[in-house]
Design a protein around this motif. Structure first.
Motif, short mmCIF file in Angstrom:
data_model
loop_
_atom_site.label_atom_id
_atom_site.label_comp_id
_atom_site.label_asym_id
_atom_site.label_seq_id
_atom_site.Cartn_x
_atom_site.Cartn_y
_atom_site.Cartn_z
N PRO A 1 77.91 -94.73 -41.76
CA PRO A 1 78.91 -93.77 -41.31
C PRO A 1 79.66 -94.20 -40.05
N TYR A 2 79.14 -95.20 -39.34
CA TYR A 2 79.79 -95.69 -38.12
C TYR A 2 80.62 -96.95 -38.35
N LYS A 3 80.27 -97.73 -39.37
CA LYS A 3 80.94 -99.01 -39.58
C LYS A 3 81.76 -99.07 -40.87
N GLY A 4 81.35 -98.36 -41.89
CA GLY A 4 82.06 -98.37 -43.17
C GLY A 4 81.19 -98.90 -44.29
N ASP A 5 81.85 -99.46 -45.32
CA ASP A 5 81.16 -99.96 -46.50
C ASP A 5 80.87 -101.45 -46.37
N ALA A 6 79.62 -101.81 -46.62
CA ALA A 6 79.20 -103.21 -46.53
C ALA A 6 79.07 -103.80 -47.92
N SER A 7 79.51 -105.05 -48.04
CA SER A 7 79.32 -105.84 -49.25
C SER A 7 78.29 -106.92 -48.93
N TYR A 8 77.64 -107.43 -49.98
CA TYR A 8 76.52 -108.35 -49.77
C TYR A 8 76.67 -109.65 -50.54
N TYR A 9 75.99 -110.67 -50.01
CA TYR A 9 75.91 -111.98 -50.64
C TYR A 9 74.45 -112.39 -50.71
N SER A 10 74.14 -113.15 -51.75
CA SER A 10 72.85 -113.83 -51.82
C SER A 10 73.06 -115.27 -51.41
N PRO B 1 68.20 -103.41 -33.10
CA PRO B 1 68.32 -104.76 -32.55
C PRO B 1 69.77 -105.25 -32.63
N ASP B 2 70.16 -106.10 -31.70
CA ASP B 2 71.49 -106.70 -31.73
C ASP B 2 71.68 -107.46 -33.04
N VAL B 3 72.92 -107.48 -33.53
CA VAL B 3 73.25 -108.23 -34.74
C VAL B 3 74.38 -109.19 -34.41
N MET B 4 74.19 -110.44 -34.80
CA MET B 4 75.21 -111.47 -34.61
C MET B 4 76.09 -111.50 -35.86
N TYR B 5 77.39 -111.36 -35.65
CA TYR B 5 78.36 -111.46 -36.74
C TYR B 5 79.13 -112.77 -36.55
N LEU B 6 79.09 -113.63 -37.57
CA LEU B 6 79.71 -114.95 -37.49
C LEU B 6 81.00 -114.97 -38.29
N PRO B 7 82.03 -115.63 -37.76
CA PRO B 7 83.29 -115.72 -38.50
C PRO B 7 83.08 -116.45 -39.84
N ALA C 1 86.31 -102.72 -35.60
CA ALA C 1 87.30 -103.58 -36.27
C ALA C 1 87.11 -105.07 -36.02
N PRO C 2 86.64 -105.51 -34.85
CA PRO C 2 86.49 -106.96 -34.64
C PRO C 2 85.54 -107.65 -35.62
N ILE C 3 84.63 -106.93 -36.28
CA ILE C 3 83.69 -107.59 -37.19
C ILE C 3 84.30 -107.89 -38.56
N ARG C 4 85.55 -107.47 -38.77
CA ARG C 4 86.24 -107.83 -40.02
C ARG C 4 86.25 -109.36 -40.12
N TRP D 1 75.49 -109.78 -45.18
CA TRP D 1 76.39 -108.65 -45.40
C TRP D 1 77.65 -108.79 -44.56
N THR D 2 78.67 -108.06 -45.00
CA THR D 2 79.96 -108.07 -44.33
C THR D 2 80.66 -106.73 -44.49
N TYR D 3 81.43 -106.36 -43.49
CA TYR D 3 82.29 -105.18 -43.56
C TYR D 3 83.72 -105.69 -43.68
#
Length: 127
Positions: free
Chosen positions: A73-82, A48-54, A105-108, A95-97
């Motif tokens: 393997p396609y995006k890298g390492d993700a960190s998480y928040y509660s 499913p599509d994922v929305m990434y917010l600034p 790169a634009p999802i940074r 989560w965030t990359y």
């Protein structure tokens, strides 16, 4: 992270990142956590599509960083928040990359939310 497999998107596993054309409002327990007209849409293979917010459009004061991490393997390492400041806590719901691979790169500096942990409302950009 110990798993550092790195793959490039391609015709067998396409990934695109494009500007969204809607306003995205994220709430939990009646509290607005994010409100953005500058979200990015990540489309990956059959997922499913994922929305990434600034980050600038997210109430970071309502989030608490966790030690949880994952590797894509396609995006890298993700960190998480509660989500800790909006009623009941929702562990690892965001989560965030922070150092994504070049292909995405634009999802940074953007955050994504698990839709089963929050309410995500999409509105016409002007609404």
């Amino acid at each position: 992270m110990s798993d550092t497999q790195r793959l490039q998107p391609g015709k067998d596993h396409p990934i695109t990142v494009t500007p969204g054309d809607t306003r995205v409002i994220v709430t939990r327990a009646g509290t607005t956590i994010a409100d953005s007209i500058e979200a990015l849409v990540l489309r990956e293979a059959a997922y499913p599509d994922v929305m990434y917010l600034p980050r600038a459009d997210v109430r970071m004061d309502l989030l608490e960083r966790t030690d949880h991490t994952t590797h894509c393997p396609y995006k890298g390492d993700a960190s998480y928040y509660s989500i800790s400041g909006a009623g009941d806590e929702s562990a690892n719901a965001v989560w965030t990359y922070e150092a994504p691979y070049d292909a995405v790169a634009p999802i940074r500096d953007h955050l994504a939310f698990y839709p089963d942990e929050v309410d995500i409302e999409l509105r016409t950009a002007g609404a």
